[in-house]
Design a protein around this motif. Sequence first.
Motif, PDB file in Angstrom:
ATOM      1  N   GLY A  97       9.419 -12.774  46.049  1.00  0.00           N
ATOM      2  CA  GLY A  97       8.426 -13.473  46.755  1.00  0.00           C
ATOM      3  C   GLY A  97       9.050 -14.359  47.933  1.00  0.00           C
ATOM      4  N   TRP A  98       8.471 -14.671  48.940  1.00  0.00           N
ATOM      5  CA  TRP A  98       8.533 -15.929  49.819  1.00  0.00           C
ATOM      6  C   TRP A  98       7.454 -16.767  49.879  1.00  0.00           C
ATOM      7  CZ3 TRP A  98      12.973 -17.441  51.911  1.00  0.00           C
ATOM      8  CH2 TRP A  98      13.816 -16.493  52.028  1.00  0.00           C
ATOM      9  N   TYR A  99       7.641 -18.161  49.721  1.00  0.00           N
ATOM     10  CA  TYR A  99       6.565 -19.167  49.669  1.00  0.00           C
ATOM     11  C   TYR A  99       6.895 -20.252  50.803  1.00  0.00           C
ATOM     12  CZ  TYR A  99       6.124 -16.871  45.035  1.00  0.00           C
ATOM     13  OH  TYR A  99       6.017 -16.188  43.872  1.00  0.00           O
ATOM     14  N   ARG A 100       5.862 -20.886  50.818  1.00  0.00           N
ATOM     15  CA  ARG A 100       6.151 -21.953  51.589  1.00  0.00           C
ATOM     16  C   ARG A 100       5.214 -23.196  51.185  1.00  0.00           C
ATOM     17  NH1 ARG A 100       3.527 -19.778  57.475  1.00  0.00           N
ATOM     18  NH2 ARG A 100       1.217 -19.943  56.630  1.00  0.00           N
ATOM     19  N   GLN A 101       5.568 -24.459  51.588  1.00  0.00           N
ATOM     20  CA  GLN A 101       4.893 -25.720  51.525  1.00  0.00           C
ATOM     21  C   GLN A 101       5.172 -26.574  52.647  1.00  0.00           C
ATOM     22  OE1 GLN A 101       6.238 -27.863  47.838  1.00  0.00           O
ATOM     23  NE2 GLN A 101       4.171 -28.780  47.704  1.00  0.00           N
ATOM     24  N   ALA A 102       3.776 -26.902  53.095  1.00  0.00           N
ATOM     25  CA  ALA A 102       3.733 -27.763  54.251  1.00  0.00           C
ATOM     26  C   ALA A 102       3.686 -29.140  53.855  1.00  0.00           C
ATOM     27  CB  ALA A 102       2.584 -27.107  55.187  1.00  0.00           C
ATOM     28  N   PRO A 103       3.921 -30.174  54.486  1.00  0.00           N
ATOM     29  CA  PRO A 103       3.605 -31.693  54.091  1.00  0.00           C
ATOM     30  C   PRO A 103       2.245 -31.641  53.695  1.00  0.00           C
ATOM     31  CG  PRO A 103       4.821 -31.491  56.173  1.00  0.00           C
ATOM     32  CD  PRO A 103       4.342 -30.125  55.899  1.00  0.00           C
ATOM     33  N   GLY A 104       1.998 -32.263  52.466  1.00  0.00           N
ATOM     34  CA  GLY A 104       0.754 -32.797  52.110  1.00  0.00           C
ATOM     35  C   GLY A 104      -0.022 -31.521  51.474  1.00  0.00           C
ATOM     36  N   LYS A 105       0.570 -30.314  51.339  1.00  0.00           N
ATOM     37  CA  LYS A 105      -0.229 -28.998  50.976  1.00  0.00           C
ATOM     38  C   LYS A 105       0.427 -28.493  49.686  1.00  0.00           C
ATOM     39  CE  LYS A 105      -2.255 -27.737  55.277  1.00  0.00           C
ATOM     40  NZ  LYS A 105      -2.518 -26.689  56.220  1.00  0.00           N
ATOM     41  N   GLN A 106      -0.079 -27.733  49.006  1.00  0.00           N
ATOM     42  CA  GLN A 106       0.259 -27.096  47.933  1.00  0.00           C
ATOM     43  C   GLN A 106       1.196 -25.764  48.400  1.00  0.00           C
ATOM     44  OE1 GLN A 106      -2.840 -25.792  45.152  1.00  0.00           O
ATOM     45  NE2 GLN A 106      -2.460 -27.967  44.052  1.00  0.00           N
ATOM     46  N   ARG A 107       2.136 -25.509  47.686  1.00  0.00           N
ATOM     47  CA  ARG A 107       3.162 -24.412  47.744  1.00  0.00           C
ATOM     48  C   ARG A 107       2.264 -23.102  47.769  1.00  0.00           C
ATOM     49  NH1 ARG A 107       7.597 -24.267  43.815  1.00  0.00           N
ATOM     50  NH2 ARG A 107       8.406 -25.867  45.248  1.00  0.00           N
ATOM     51  N   GLU A 108       2.284 -22.077  48.730  1.00  0.00           N
ATOM     52  CA  GLU A 108       1.598 -21.050  49.049  1.00  0.00           C
ATOM     53  C   GLU A 108       2.451 -19.591  49.094  1.00  0.00           C
ATOM     54  OE1 GLU A 108      -0.594 -20.218  52.150  1.00  0.00           O
ATOM     55  OE2 GLU A 108       0.795 -21.275  53.534  1.00  0.00           O
ATOM     56  N   LEU A 109       1.939 -18.840  48.496  1.00  0.00           N
ATOM     57  CA  LEU A 109       2.765 -17.318  48.677  1.00  0.00           C
ATOM     58  C   LEU A 109       2.360 -16.717  49.964  1.00  0.00           C
ATOM     59  CD1 LEU A 109       4.081 -15.002  47.498  1.00  0.00           C
ATOM     60  CD2 LEU A 109       1.827 -14.105  46.546  1.00  0.00           C
TER      61      LEU A 109
END
Length: 114
Positions: A35-47
């Motif tokens: 998987g690749w995930y990302r986390q933007a400032p102030g947000k939860q990590r998402e797939l």
Amino acid sequence: QVQLVESGGGLVQPGGSLRLSCVASGSISSIAVLGWYRQAPGKQRELVATVATGGASYYTDSVKGRFTGSRDNAKNTWYLQMNSLKPEDTAVYYCNRFGNSYTWGRGTQVTVSS
């Protein structure tokens, strides 16, 4: 415990492209889904995307048609090709085994800005 190292992030203008890489310290050939995930400032990590052994893949709606995942089991590496980048793609990107995660790596920062 497998260690993961992400790379390839950077600053890019809207519409630009980046290719992220994830190198694992151990074999990934037996891992069915990566998987690749990302986390933007102030947000939860998402797939963001998954890459399966058989070639099947998943993409979250916001990246469909723009991002492509791939894997090279021989190099214990998987990739995320990101095209037509948008400012909302700005985040720290992480890779991991899908479902039963290893310890998370440090991620790689992707910033999309003019």
